[in-house]
Every structure is written in structure tokens, then in C-alpha cells.
Scaffold this motif. Sequence first.
Motif, mmCIF file in Angstrom:
data_model
loop_
_atom_site.group_PDB
_atom_site.id
_atom_site.type_symbol
_atom_site.label_atom_id
_atom_site.label_comp_id
_atom_site.label_asym_id
_atom_site.label_seq_id
_atom_site.Cartn_x
_atom_site.Cartn_y
_atom_site.Cartn_z
ATOM 1 N N ALA A 117 0.666 -1.012 -0.064
ATOM 2 C CA ALA A 117 0.083 -0.125 -0.048
ATOM 3 C C ALA A 117 0.754 1.402 0.123
ATOM 4 O O ALA A 117 0.601 2.344 -0.798
ATOM 5 N N ASP A 118 1.943 1.175 0.676
ATOM 6 C CA ASP A 118 2.943 2.419 0.714
ATOM 7 C C ASP A 118 3.422 2.689 -0.743
ATOM 8 O O ASP A 118 3.662 3.916 -0.954
ATOM 9 N N LEU A 119 3.746 1.724 -1.516
ATOM 10 C CA LEU A 119 4.416 2.020 -2.767
ATOM 11 C C LEU A 119 3.134 2.527 -3.807
ATOM 12 O O LEU A 119 3.508 3.095 -4.673
ATOM 13 N N LYS A 120 1.997 1.789 -3.406
ATOM 14 C CA LYS A 120 0.825 2.568 -4.261
ATOM 15 C C LYS A 120 0.746 3.842 -3.782
ATOM 16 O O LYS A 120 0.270 4.805 -4.814
ATOM 17 N N GLU A 121 0.709 4.392 -2.792
ATOM 18 C CA GLU A 121 0.683 5.827 -2.234
ATOM 19 C C GLU A 121 1.859 6.407 -2.842
ATOM 20 O O GLU A 121 1.702 7.739 -3.178
ATOM 21 N N VAL A 122 2.928 6.239 -3.072
ATOM 22 C CA VAL A 122 4.352 6.649 -3.579
ATOM 23 C C VAL A 122 3.744 6.953 -5.213
ATOM 24 O O VAL A 122 4.256 7.961 -5.617
ATOM 25 N N ILE A 123 3.219 5.895 -5.762
ATOM 26 C CA ILE A 123 2.745 6.082 -7.277
ATOM 27 C C ILE A 123 1.842 7.178 -7.374
ATOM 28 O O ILE A 123 1.863 8.050 -8.470
ATOM 29 N N ILE A 124 0.870 6.898 -6.587
ATOM 30 C CA ILE A 124 -0.311 8.101 -6.676
ATOM 31 C C ILE A 124 0.225 9.501 -6.480
ATOM 32 O O ILE A 124 -0.045 10.358 -7.234
ATOM 33 N N LYS A 125 1.153 9.804 -5.442
ATOM 34 C CA LYS A 125 1.626 11.045 -5.148
ATOM 35 C C LYS A 125 2.459 11.472 -6.122
ATOM 36 O O LYS A 125 2.763 12.758 -6.637
ATOM 37 N N LEU A 126 3.529 10.587 -6.825
ATOM 38 C CA LEU A 126 4.416 10.915 -7.849
ATOM 39 C C LEU A 126 3.583 11.504 -9.106
ATOM 40 O O LEU A 126 4.026 12.280 -9.821
ATOM 41 N N PHE A 127 2.529 10.737 -9.315
ATOM 42 C CA PHE A 127 1.865 11.011 -10.457
ATOM 43 C C PHE A 127 1.004 12.309 -10.282
ATOM 44 O O PHE A 127 1.102 13.123 -11.317
ATOM 45 N N LEU A 128 0.594 12.728 -9.051
ATOM 46 C CA LEU A 128 -0.072 13.653 -9.074
ATOM 47 C C LEU A 128 1.257 15.093 -9.092
ATOM 48 O O LEU A 128 0.856 16.041 -9.694
ATOM 49 N N LEU A 129 2.232 14.742 -8.622
ATOM 50 C CA LEU A 129 3.207 15.874 -8.774
ATOM 51 C C LEU A 129 3.660 15.951 -10.100
ATOM 52 O O LEU A 129 3.742 17.133 -10.536
ATOM 53 N N LYS A 130 3.694 14.960 -10.761
ATOM 54 C CA LYS A 130 4.407 14.844 -12.364
ATOM 55 C C LYS A 130 3.292 15.501 -13.097
ATOM 56 O O LYS A 130 3.477 16.319 -14.129
ATOM 57 N N LYS A 131 1.729 15.471 -12.687
ATOM 58 C CA LYS A 131 0.969 16.022 -13.631
ATOM 59 C C LYS A 131 0.931 17.671 -13.391
ATOM 60 O O LYS A 131 0.693 18.442 -14.116
ATOM 61 N N LYS A 132 1.057 17.813 -12.153
ATOM 62 C CA LYS A 132 1.108 19.391 -11.564
ATOM 63 C C LYS A 132 2.385 19.920 -12.415
ATOM 64 O O LYS A 132 2.106 21.170 -13.107
ATOM 65 N N GLU A 133 3.567 19.351 -12.560
ATOM 66 C CA GLU A 133 4.774 19.750 -13.487
ATOM 67 C C GLU A 133 4.483 19.998 -14.787
ATOM 68 O O GLU A 133 4.833 20.907 -15.519
ATOM 69 N N PHE A 134 3.697 18.798 -15.275
ATOM 70 C CA PHE A 134 3.234 18.936 -16.808
ATOM 71 C C PHE A 134 2.272 20.002 -17.068
ATOM 72 O O PHE A 134 2.666 20.707 -17.816
ATOM 73 N N ILE A 135 1.465 20.249 -16.111
ATOM 74 C CA ILE A 135 0.508 21.528 -16.416
ATOM 75 C C ILE A 135 1.326 22.920 -16.340
ATOM 76 O O ILE A 135 1.170 23.838 -17.209
ATOM 77 N N LYS A 136 2.184 22.920 -15.298
ATOM 78 C CA LYS A 136 3.278 24.098 -15.331
ATOM 79 C C LYS A 136 3.973 24.191 -16.781
ATOM 80 O O LYS A 136 4.157 25.382 -17.092
ATOM 81 N N GLN A 137 4.570 23.172 -17.180
ATOM 82 C CA GLN A 137 5.275 23.306 -18.341
ATOM 83 C C GLN A 137 4.583 23.725 -19.647
ATOM 84 O O GLN A 137 4.886 24.417 -20.463
ATOM 85 N N THR A 138 3.296 23.209 -19.630
ATOM 86 C CA THR A 138 2.016 23.387 -20.682
ATOM 87 C C THR A 138 2.020 24.943 -20.555
ATOM 88 O O THR A 138 1.731 25.424 -21.771
ATOM 89 N N ASN A 139 1.860 25.613 -19.395
ATOM 90 C CA ASN A 139 1.524 26.852 -19.367
ATOM 91 C C ASN A 139 2.646 27.890 -19.584
ATOM 92 O O ASN A 139 2.639 28.980 -19.210
ATOM 93 N N LEU A 140 4.015 27.259 -19.709
ATOM 94 C CA LEU A 140 5.073 27.688 -19.898
ATOM 95 C C LEU A 140 5.650 28.720 -18.726
ATOM 96 O O LEU A 140 6.144 29.653 -18.708
ATOM 97 N N GLU A 141 5.212 28.134 -17.424
ATOM 98 C CA GLU A 141 5.759 28.734 -16.319
ATOM 99 C C GLU A 141 7.078 28.437 -15.948
ATOM 100 O O GLU A 141 7.500 27.256 -16.373
#
Length: 164
Positions: A117-141
Motif C-alpha cells: 500500500a505504501d508503494l501505491k501511495e508513492v505512485i499516486i503522489k508522484l503521479f499527482l506531482l508529475k501532472k502538476k509539473e506537466f501543467i506548469k510546463q504546458t502553461n510555460l511557467e
Amino acid sequence: MHPFPFEELQKILELKDTEIITDELLFNSVLTTLEKQLGYSLEDKNYNEIQTVKDHKVYTDNDNITEMVNIIDMNTKERVPNCIINGREIFLLSTEYEDHVLFLNYNAGFTPEDFPADLKEVIIKLFLLKKKEFIKQTNLEEDSFFEIPKSLQNTIDLYRRKNY
């Protein structure tokens, strides 16, 4: 099949169907990053190894053994009948195998049923962080930078392959 499929992440986070292609790419990126950090594949796979018996035991190269398919004594070409598996360590119950070379065929990795379960949690949190970074890059921040937070890195370090 991966022990934590994208479809499960999709249900947990209620991801939009319109972003499925991007989300799946980000998810695969997270898995690649995690496996690189861990030093091994999370999937349950078959492995073959040659190991020499010392002090009535051998060590496998892979963690999380799900099934020991076969152990063959390469000196006698006979199957090794009795052993005890404890993590990566295989204890041989007979002294006759000391200094013998063994061929090990086993499955190791995680299945959906035993994925931590803790590795699942890591995957979920890393996904959310990567998605946030992707959105920042898309918006050219300009301040877009991806780094694994210390709390997640500590969990990853618990599962990182130990070199004996």
C-alpha cells in the motif's frame, strides 16, 4: 500485467476521460522513475540464475519471490528437493550441496494482491506531482522543476534493492 494498473489509478483519482492519453503517459513515466530508483521491476517476472552454495545457502538477485519454480544442482543435474526461502536467501536443508553450483528458476516481483500500500501511495503522489509539473510546463511557467519529496524518497529507500 503491472501490479498497480493505470485503470486502478484512474478510478482512485477519478481522472477525466479527455486527458487519458496524457495521464497514461505520466503514469508510465512515474513507474519508470520508481523502478529506476528501486533498481528492479515491480512486475512479477520469471528469472534464471546460477548461484554457488556457501554455508548451506544461496542468495537470489531479486526480491519478493512469489514462486520457486525449480532448483537444479548443476554438479549432479538433479533437482534440489528441500529448501527454505527467506526473502532473497535460500537455505538448503542438506549439507551435500556445499560449494555446488545451482540453477535457480523463480518468479519474483509483485502481484496486484500483494502490492504494498505504501508503494501505491508513492505512485499516486508522484503521479499527482508529475501532472502538476506537466501543467506548469504546458502553461510555460518558468519555475517548473520535478523533484521527489523526501517523505516519498524515504519510502522508496525502504524498498530499494540492498546489495549484500
